[in-house]
Design an enzyme around this catalytic site. Structure first.
Site, PDB file in Angstrom:
ATOM      1  N   GLY A  20       0.812  -1.221   0.000  1.00 53.06           N
ATOM      2  CA  GLY A  20       0.000   0.000   0.000  1.00 53.06           C
ATOM      3  C   GLY A  20       0.840   1.263   0.000  1.00 53.06           C
ATOM      4  CG  LEU A  72      -5.482  -7.543   7.576  1.00 51.34           C
ATOM      5  CD1 LEU A  72      -5.920  -6.091   7.480  1.00 51.34           C
ATOM      6  CD2 LEU A  72      -4.703  -7.778   8.856  1.00 51.34           C
ATOM      7  CE  LYS A 167      -7.882   3.370   9.554  1.00 51.86           C
ATOM      8  NZ  LYS A 167      -6.755   2.430   9.511  1.00 51.86           N
TER       9      LYS A 167
END
Length: 349
Positions: A20, A72, A167
């Site tokens: 990324g 993940l 988040k």
């Protein structure tokens, strides 16, 4: 108490999500500091790209960069990924390319992914995990403007976009895990706002796509939105410091410039710094009335309308004091973002 010896050469540092935008900078920073690096990618199709990006960035990875597969969303591969590592930098995070149909599409993988990494790290004797969270986990619940520090939290029960909620939920879950079953493991968390700065390859973040859109004339006008800016190199630098600094264990750190920038202000920086090459950047800012009017029919403006009048200020004193960290000037970050897009031929004429 552990002895915190930051010397390279004691096993590889694991970076999750090395392909990324931020991950590639973290890999580069570690290689430059002399570390061996192991990084995870969802698919090994990306391995050559990761190596090519590291080589182009100039760190000369040689044999010091190892790319492994781990997702993940699955337990598979994480035990092997963390094995032998003293430090894990958890950077990977699901960021939706489109608004997800349900918030669980983003929230669940973000939370479960963080817990998978922490569990594997604890079980295999890792000393410290540095989790990249976000200002999204800090400053989206208090209405109005205001200054934020590490004691502030976004409440996941509020009406939030799935990304912002993810988040807040993932970071909360990480701290709860540490309190309940972290064992000997240490956790440090960094919370950057919008991340800008030079791109190393074609993986562009949502923030960088905004600069690209400005340069290409895709945004003729911009809403009056204010936000803080973090330079991608400063975020990577903060991670390396949080990895080995004894005082960082058990702490979260806001990482940003400490001053609010607007989209219009960013456009002005591009105009002044790039001259002709910035001929298409937006020259006009919408009025609050125009934003509220447009929000009735335009979902993108609906979010802008909810942020009207907010000028967030991030208190970064803690990162400066504990990590000895200093941010670059916003102007430098914005201009070097643009220069890198031109250099890689990513701005459509």
């Amino acid at each position: 108490m552990h002895d915190h010896d930051p010397t390279p050469g004691s096993g590889p540092v694991l970076v999750t999500g090395g392909s990324g935008y931020l991950g590639s900078h973290v890999v580069d920073a570690l290689l430059r500091a002399g570390h061996r690096v192991r990084t995870t990618v969802r698919s090994l199709d990306r391995a050559d790209g990761v190596r090519a990006t590291a080589a182009r960035a100039g760190a000369g990875p040689g044999e010091r960069l190892d790319v492994v597969q781990a997702d993940l969303a699955s337990d598979e591969g994480w035990a092997e990924a963390v094995k032998g590592s003293k430090y894990v930098l958890h950077v990977a995070s699901p960021f939706p390319a489109r608004q997800p149909r349900t918030e669980d599409e983003v929230v669940v993988p973000a939370r479960d992914g963080a817990l998978r990494v922490l569990r594997a790290a604890r079980d295999h004797g890792v000393r410290r995990v540095v989790l990249t969270s976000s200002f999204a986990a800090v400053g989206y619940s208090r209405t109005g403007g205001g200054a934020y520090d590490e004691s502030d939290w976004t409440d996941p029960a509020d009406d939030l976009t799935p990304y912002i909620k993810s988040k807040a939920v993932a970071e909360r879950a990480a701290w709860d895990f540490m309190a309940a079953e972290g064992g000997e493991l240490e956790l440090a968390v960094i919370n950057p706002p919008g991340i800008f700065g030079p791109v190393l390859d074609r993986h562009l973040s949502a923030s960088v796509l905004l600069v690209k859109a400005m340069l290409e004339g895709a945004l003729p006008v911009v809403p009056p939105l204010y936000f803080d800016v973090a330079d991608v190199r400063d975020v990577a630098g903060a991670q390396l410091r949080a990895m080995t600094e004894p005082g960082a264990a058990g702490e979260r750190f806001l990482i940003g410039s400490g001053t609010a920038t607007s989209l219009h202000g960013m456009a002005r920086v591009l105009s002044e710094g790039l001259g002709e090459r910035a001929a298409k950047v937006p020259a006009r800012e919408l009025t609050p009335e125009e934003v509220r009017e447009g929000a009735r029919t335009d979902p993108a403006l609906r979010e802008a309308a909810s942020q009207l009048g907010r000028v967030p200020v991030l208190r970064t004193d803690k990162a400066r004091a504990v990590l000895g960290w200093e941010p670059r000037p916003v102007r430098t970050t914005v201009l070097e973002t643009a220069e890198s897009l031109f250099r890689l031929g990513l701005v459509e004429a």
